[in-house]
Motif scaffolding. Structure first.
Motif, PDB file in Angstrom:
ATOM      1  N   PHE A  85      -8.261  -2.840   6.693  1.00 53.71           N
ATOM      2  CA  PHE A  85      -8.046  -4.022   5.850  1.00 53.71           C
ATOM      3  C   PHE A  85      -8.513  -5.305   6.525  1.00 53.71           C
ATOM      4  O   PHE A  85      -8.663  -6.328   5.863  1.00 53.71           O
ATOM      5  CB  PHE A  85      -6.571  -4.120   5.443  1.00 53.71           C
TER       6      PHE A  85
ATOM      7  N   ASP B  52      -4.740   1.632  12.281  1.00 53.60           N
ATOM      8  CA  ASP B  52      -5.763   2.080  11.335  1.00 53.60           C
ATOM      9  C   ASP B  52      -5.869   1.103  10.168  1.00 53.60           C
ATOM     10  O   ASP B  52      -6.969   0.709   9.766  1.00 53.60           O
ATOM     11  CB  ASP B  52      -5.443   3.479  10.789  1.00 53.60           C
ATOM     12  N   LEU B  53      -4.716   0.708   9.644  1.00 54.64           N
ATOM     13  CA  LEU B  53      -4.709  -0.216   8.510  1.00 54.64           C
ATOM     14  C   LEU B  53      -5.223  -1.595   8.922  1.00 54.64           C
ATOM     15  O   LEU B  53      -5.928  -2.250   8.152  1.00 54.64           O
ATOM     16  CB  LEU B  53      -3.303  -0.326   7.917  1.00 54.64           C
TER      17      LEU B  53
ATOM     18  N   THR C 117      -1.477   8.230   9.181  1.00 57.07           N
ATOM     19  CA  THR C 117      -2.064   6.888   9.222  1.00 57.07           C
ATOM     20  C   THR C 117      -1.169   5.966  10.038  1.00 57.07           C
ATOM     21  O   THR C 117       0.043   5.952   9.872  1.00 57.07           O
ATOM     22  CB  THR C 117      -2.246   6.330   7.796  1.00 57.07           C
TER      23      THR C 117
ATOM     24  N   VAL D  22       0.865  -1.178   0.000  1.00 58.10           N
ATOM     25  CA  VAL D  22       0.000   0.000   0.000  1.00 58.10           C
ATOM     26  C   VAL D  22       0.900   1.226   0.000  1.00 58.10           C
ATOM     27  O   VAL D  22       1.799   1.341   0.840  1.00 58.10           O
ATOM     28  CB  VAL D  22      -0.913   0.021   1.249  1.00 58.10           C
TER      29      VAL D  22
ATOM     30  N   ASP E  75      -0.437   1.931  11.932  1.00 58.19           N
ATOM     31  CA  ASP E  75      -0.600   0.491  11.698  1.00 58.19           C
ATOM     32  C   ASP E  75      -1.973   0.013  12.142  1.00 58.19           C
ATOM     33  O   ASP E  75      -2.629  -0.763  11.440  1.00 58.19           O
ATOM     34  CB  ASP E  75       0.467  -0.310  12.464  1.00 58.19           C
TER      35      ASP E  75
ATOM     36  N   ILE F 244       0.839  -5.279   4.035  1.00 57.72           N
ATOM     37  CA  ILE F 244      -0.210  -5.901   4.827  1.00 57.72           C
ATOM     38  C   ILE F 244      -0.251  -7.376   4.480  1.00 57.72           C
ATOM     39  O   ILE F 244      -0.439  -7.748   3.321  1.00 57.72           O
ATOM     40  CB  ILE F 244      -1.577  -5.243   4.567  1.00 57.72           C
TER      41      ILE F 244
ATOM     42  N   LEU G  27       0.291   6.644   1.440  1.00 55.35           N
ATOM     43  CA  LEU G  27      -0.400   6.820   2.714  1.00 55.35           C
ATOM     44  C   LEU G  27      -0.152   8.215   3.281  1.00 55.35           C
ATOM     45  O   LEU G  27       0.904   8.815   3.048  1.00 55.35           O
ATOM     46  CB  LEU G  27       0.102   5.785   3.731  1.00 55.35           C
TER      47      LEU G  27
ATOM     48  N   SER H  78      -0.451  -5.424   9.615  1.00 49.85           N
ATOM     49  CA  SER H  78       0.104  -4.374   8.765  1.00 49.85           C
ATOM     50  C   SER H  78       1.389  -3.827   9.364  1.00 49.85           C
ATOM     51  O   SER H  78       1.589  -3.867  10.581  1.00 49.85           O
ATOM     52  CB  SER H  78      -0.906  -3.243   8.577  1.00 49.85           C
TER      53      SER H  78
END
Length: 137
Positions: free
Chosen positions: A38, A33-34, A29, A22, A31, A63, A25, A46
């Motif tokens: 996801f 959040d991802l 942002t 990804v 980790d 990820i 970003l 992530s």
């Protein structure tokens, strides 16, 4: 060619099919959040890549999903989505970093095992006084 110059350990090696890359970003942002965003496609982990000195985000992440199907779904659904006011790009990872790490650890263990065997052979042959001596890997 990549094998000859040392970029990959084996020409037959393929990147993991359950990892997406990804990029673009927003620096804010995180980790977590991802993981949440996801995670709707399946269990995942992530890792936002950060500057080694400052710890600042380099604005891209990897990820890893438990399954290839989850990674494919994330790729299809999340490419060009806006997260934290940034339109992200998602693609399949081409990185061999994890495989390299595993390979290097295996090579190091072999070297340490050989050193320990040699040290033990010397002790057994009487070539080393064992009083207070210790074989260290």
């Amino acid at each position: 060619v990549l094998e000859m110059i040392g970029d990959i350990p084996d020409a037959e090696m393929k990147p993991p099919e359950n990892v997406v890359f990804v990029c673009k970003l927003n620096p804010i942002t995180q980790d977590e959040d991802l993981d949440i965003i996801f995670g709707r496609f399946g269990p995942c982990t992530s890792e936002i890549i950060r500057d080694r000195k400052t710890g600042d985000s380099l604005n891209y992440a990897f990820i890893e999903f438990e399954t290839q199907e989850a990674a494919e779904m994330a790729y299809e659904k999340m490419n060009n989505v806006i997260i934290d006011d940034r339109r992200i790009k998602v693609d399949f990872s081409q990185s061999f970093a994890k495989q390299w790490k595993t390979l290097k650890l295996q090579q190091r263990e072999k070297v340490l095992d050989k050193r320990q065997e040699r040290g033990q052979d010397l002790i057994n042959q009487g070539g080393v006084k064992t009083e207070g001596a210790q074989v260290v890997g």
